[in-house]
Design an enzyme around this catalytic site. Sequence first.
Site, PDB file in Angstrom:
ATOM      1  N   GLU A 126       0.818  -1.225   0.000  1.00  0.00           N
ATOM      2  CA  GLU A 126       0.000   0.000   0.000  1.00  0.00           C
ATOM      3  C   GLU A 126       0.847   1.268   0.000  1.00  0.00           C
ATOM      4  O   GLU A 126       0.492   2.277  -0.620  1.00  0.00           O
ATOM      5  CB  GLU A 126      -0.946  -0.004   1.212  1.00  0.00           C
ATOM      6  CG  GLU A 126      -1.934   1.134   1.254  1.00  0.00           C
ATOM      7  CD  GLU A 126      -2.844   1.181   0.013  1.00  0.00           C
ATOM      8  OE1 GLU A 126      -3.698   0.313  -0.128  1.00  0.00           O
ATOM      9  OE2 GLU A 126      -2.666   2.109  -0.816  1.00  0.00           O
ATOM     10  N   GLY A 131       1.843   7.462  -1.018  1.00  0.00           N
ATOM     11  CA  GLY A 131       2.124   7.728   0.401  1.00  0.00           C
ATOM     12  C   GLY A 131       0.976   7.285   1.294  1.00  0.00           C
ATOM     13  O   GLY A 131       0.650   6.103   1.365  1.00  0.00           O
ATOM     14  N   LYS A 202       5.476   3.946 -10.132  1.00  0.00           N
ATOM     15  CA  LYS A 202       4.152   3.882  -9.474  1.00  0.00           C
ATOM     16  C   LYS A 202       3.028   3.636 -10.474  1.00  0.00           C
ATOM     17  O   LYS A 202       2.102   2.875 -10.194  1.00  0.00           O
ATOM     18  CB  LYS A 202       3.917   5.179  -8.703  1.00  0.00           C
ATOM     19  CG  LYS A 202       4.841   5.317  -7.487  1.00  0.00           C
ATOM     20  CD  LYS A 202       4.791   6.727  -6.928  1.00  0.00           C
ATOM     21  CE  LYS A 202       5.619   6.868  -5.672  1.00  0.00           C
ATOM     22  NZ  LYS A 202       5.794   8.287  -5.270  1.00  0.00           N
TER      23      LYS A 202
HETATM   24  P1  NAP Z   1      15.763   6.465   3.964  1.00  0.00           P
HETATM   25  O1  NAP Z   1      15.325   7.593   4.827  1.00  0.00           O
HETATM   26  O2  NAP Z   1      16.964   6.645   3.117  1.00  0.00           O
HETATM   27  O3  NAP Z   1      15.970   5.194   4.920  1.00  0.00           O
HETATM   28  C1  NAP Z   1      16.556   4.007   4.484  1.00  0.00           C
HETATM   29  C2  NAP Z   1      16.872   3.163   5.711  1.00  0.00           C
HETATM   30  O4  NAP Z   1      17.336   1.905   5.311  1.00  0.00           O
HETATM   31  C3  NAP Z   1      17.942   3.778   6.622  1.00  0.00           C
HETATM   32  O5  NAP Z   1      17.605   3.561   7.970  1.00  0.00           O
HETATM   33  C4  NAP Z   1      19.201   2.990   6.241  1.00  0.00           C
HETATM   34  O6  NAP Z   1      20.097   2.870   7.325  1.00  0.00           O
HETATM   35  C5  NAP Z   1      18.590   1.634   5.924  1.00  0.00           C
HETATM   36  N1  NAP Z   1      19.380   0.870   4.962  1.00  0.00           N
HETATM   37  C6  NAP Z   1      19.613   1.147   3.663  1.00  0.00           C
HETATM   38  N2  NAP Z   1      20.359   0.189   3.086  1.00  0.00           N
HETATM   39  C7  NAP Z   1      20.596  -0.708   4.046  1.00  0.00           C
HETATM   40  C8  NAP Z   1      21.334  -1.926   4.096  1.00  0.00           C
HETATM   41  N3  NAP Z   1      21.954  -2.407   2.997  1.00  0.00           N
HETATM   42  N4  NAP Z   1      21.377  -2.612   5.251  1.00  0.00           N
HETATM   43  C9  NAP Z   1      20.749  -2.148   6.348  1.00  0.00           C
HETATM   44  N5  NAP Z   1      20.032  -1.002   6.384  1.00  0.00           N
HETATM   45  C10 NAP Z   1      19.972  -0.294   5.246  1.00  0.00           C
HETATM   46  O7  NAP Z   1      14.598   6.018   2.979  1.00  0.00           O
HETATM   47  P2  NAP Z   1      13.020   6.265   3.157  1.00  0.00           P
HETATM   48  O8  NAP Z   1      12.674   7.628   2.645  1.00  0.00           O
HETATM   49  O9  NAP Z   1      12.579   5.868   4.512  1.00  0.00           O
HETATM   50  O10 NAP Z   1      12.456   5.253   2.050  1.00  0.00           O
HETATM   51  C11 NAP Z   1      12.441   3.872   2.282  1.00  0.00           C
HETATM   52  C12 NAP Z   1      11.609   3.188   1.195  1.00  0.00           C
HETATM   53  O11 NAP Z   1      10.289   3.683   1.244  1.00  0.00           O
HETATM   54  C13 NAP Z   1      12.107   3.430  -0.233  1.00  0.00           C
HETATM   55  O12 NAP Z   1      11.846   2.274  -1.002  1.00  0.00           O
HETATM   56  C14 NAP Z   1      11.221   4.578  -0.720  1.00  0.00           C
HETATM   57  O13 NAP Z   1      11.077   4.600  -2.114  1.00  0.00           O
HETATM   58  C15 NAP Z   1       9.930   4.206  -0.041  1.00  0.00           C
HETATM   59  N6  NAP Z   1       9.001   5.328   0.189  1.00  0.00           N
HETATM   60  C16 NAP Z   1       9.461   6.473   0.760  1.00  0.00           C
HETATM   61  C17 NAP Z   1       8.561   7.496   1.009  1.00  0.00           C
HETATM   62  C18 NAP Z   1       9.001   8.786   1.637  1.00  0.00           C
HETATM   63  O14 NAP Z   1       8.184   9.707   1.710  1.00  0.00           O
HETATM   64  N7  NAP Z   1      10.227   8.910   2.105  1.00  0.00           N
HETATM   65  C19 NAP Z   1       7.210   7.341   0.665  1.00  0.00           C
HETATM   66  C20 NAP Z   1       6.788   6.140   0.069  1.00  0.00           C
HETATM   67  C21 NAP Z   1       7.701   5.133  -0.153  1.00  0.00           C
HETATM   68  P3  NAP Z   1      20.813   4.153   7.998  1.00  0.00           P
HETATM   69  O15 NAP Z   1      19.727   4.912   8.673  1.00  0.00           O
HETATM   70  O16 NAP Z   1      21.804   3.597   8.944  1.00  0.00           O
HETATM   71  O17 NAP Z   1      21.414   4.898   6.834  1.00  0.00           O
HETATM   72  N1  HSE Z   2       9.931  10.333  -3.354  1.00  0.00           N
HETATM   73  C1  HSE Z   2       8.577   9.935  -3.361  1.00  0.00           C
HETATM   74  C2  HSE Z   2       7.716  11.132  -3.690  1.00  0.00           C
HETATM   75  C3  HSE Z   2       8.187   9.371  -2.030  1.00  0.00           C
HETATM   76  O1  HSE Z   2       8.195  12.261  -3.598  1.00  0.00           O
HETATM   77  O2  HSE Z   2       6.552  10.946  -4.042  1.00  0.00           O
HETATM   78  C4  HSE Z   2       6.783   8.805  -1.991  1.00  0.00           C
HETATM   79  O3  HSE Z   2       6.696   7.653  -2.768  1.00  0.00           O
END
Ligand code: NAP
Ligand code: HSE
Length: 438
Positions: A126, A131, A202
């Site tokens: 989801e 988001g 997406k």
């Molecule tokens: P992020 O802030 O960069 O967090 C990534 C996390 O994963 C960090 O805690 C990092 O560790 C950890 N990590 C990365 N590679 C790793 C590895 N090889 N081994 C262990 N830990 C690892 O990313 P995010 O924004 O939360 O996004 C995460 C996912 O959700 C992505 O697929 C993104 O596309 C998706 N997403 C994000 C959003 C958004 O608004 N941000 C919305 C929808 C979907 P450290 O903290 O130690 O660096």
């Molecule tokens: N980087 C993505 C955005 C996060 O800005 O929409 C949510 O999937």
Amino acid sequence: MTIGIGLLGLGTVGSGVAAILASPQGRHPLVGDLVLERVAVRDLQRPRPLTLPPERLTTDPEAVIDDPKVDIVVEVMGGLEPARSLILRAIAAGKPVVTANKAVIARYGQEIAAAAASQGVYVLIEAAVGGGIPIIEPIKQSLGGNRIQRVSGIINGTTNYILSRMADEGAAYADVLADAQRLGYAEADPAADVQGGDAADKIAILAGLAYGGPVERAGIATEGIDRLEARDVAYAAQLGFVVKLLAVAERVQDDGPSGPPDGVALDVRVHPTLLPKHHPLAGVHGVNNAILVEGDPVGQVMFFGPGAGAGPTASAVVADILNIAGIRQVGGPQAGLDPLLAASSWRHCALVDGSLSRHRNYVRLSTRDEAGVIGRIGTCFGAAEVSIQSIVQLDAREGEAEIVVITHEVREDRFREALAAIEALEGVERVAACLRTL
Ligand code: NAP
Ligand code: HSE
């Protein structure tokens, strides 16, 4: 009965999930049964907004999956590898997976779904699109009785945030992108946002669910906002339009004799688009996303809400965890997976050649400011059977002019033919910008 959660990643989304699990008061009672058992991160020394017992943190994601106390694996680390392999490892261990990783699902969704089906575990996504907006489950379940005609939307929060602030405040692109990164909206590599790749991931996922078969990710025509010029946003506003990064998946041929055998032909694309100011998607600003689903017999249904950021995305992740937790609490799945919750594909989706698709266009031409130029441009469009809705000269100084043309709906190949002829015209310096228009 408690349910052990293993979190792969404790960044923006992971921290949001951990915060919900740490404060179950006032939420659905099942939230109180979820225990965050293990968490994988890259850097154990990094300061975290939430304090967790140090023994729960590890730099070894496989140890999280293999931990017998972990019942559900939540992948929120991002990237293609090792995320894909870790999801497959969890499935092989018979553990359901919740992931927000649209990049992996758009490319390896079929492989993951096949592995999940053979192991009889759910993989829920989801949070991968929109988001905090519930859109995956509504498309899979609530709209399942419809023949879907079109799914279109603003499905990247970062670019919508940038475009909104550029239009409202005249803010500089680079400054607003830096704000989007600070607020946790952007991908680890923001090129995925601004070049349109995230929106393409997406729409591939949404189209696959809406039309019942995987869509080839590499075949999606994708254009981002990275080459969009502020003057086109301003000219569009003068002409009564708002510029948005739109993702569209549209049925162009009915199933059956005229379409691919046992399949459906789709036009799927991502590009900056001029929307008339009264269009339902034109009023979607900031980090908000909106998805317009058009189906038979439902008509138009629009989903709106925050499209990125810790809290909204964690809301979607926890909803998936609760779906799986609820099934576990009643002792299932014993008789196989629920085909709607698990999402199945039942036909082939073929992408059509975009040069045959029809749409309206906005063109900005840099020309010399002299008699006859507009006439010659009009003649070239006419010769290619491209009908013009409006042609205006918007800026002229020192013998140079900017001419903006809005066409009626025309076939892409005819439009390109006209542009090639116009570019070669005496008095035309260059085609400075070219955008789709609804
Ligand atoms: P992020 O802030 O960069 O967090 C990534 C996390 O994963 C960090 O805690 C990092 O560790 C950890 N990590 C990365 N590679 C790793 C590895 N090889 N081994 C262990 N830990 C690892 O990313 P995010 O924004 O939360 O996004 C995460 C996912 O959700 C992505 O697929 C993104 O596309 C998706 N997403 C994000 C959003 C958004 O608004 N941000 C919305 C929808 C979907 P450290 O903290 O130690 O660096
Ligand atoms: N980087 C993505 C955005 C996060 O800005 O929409 C949510 O999937």
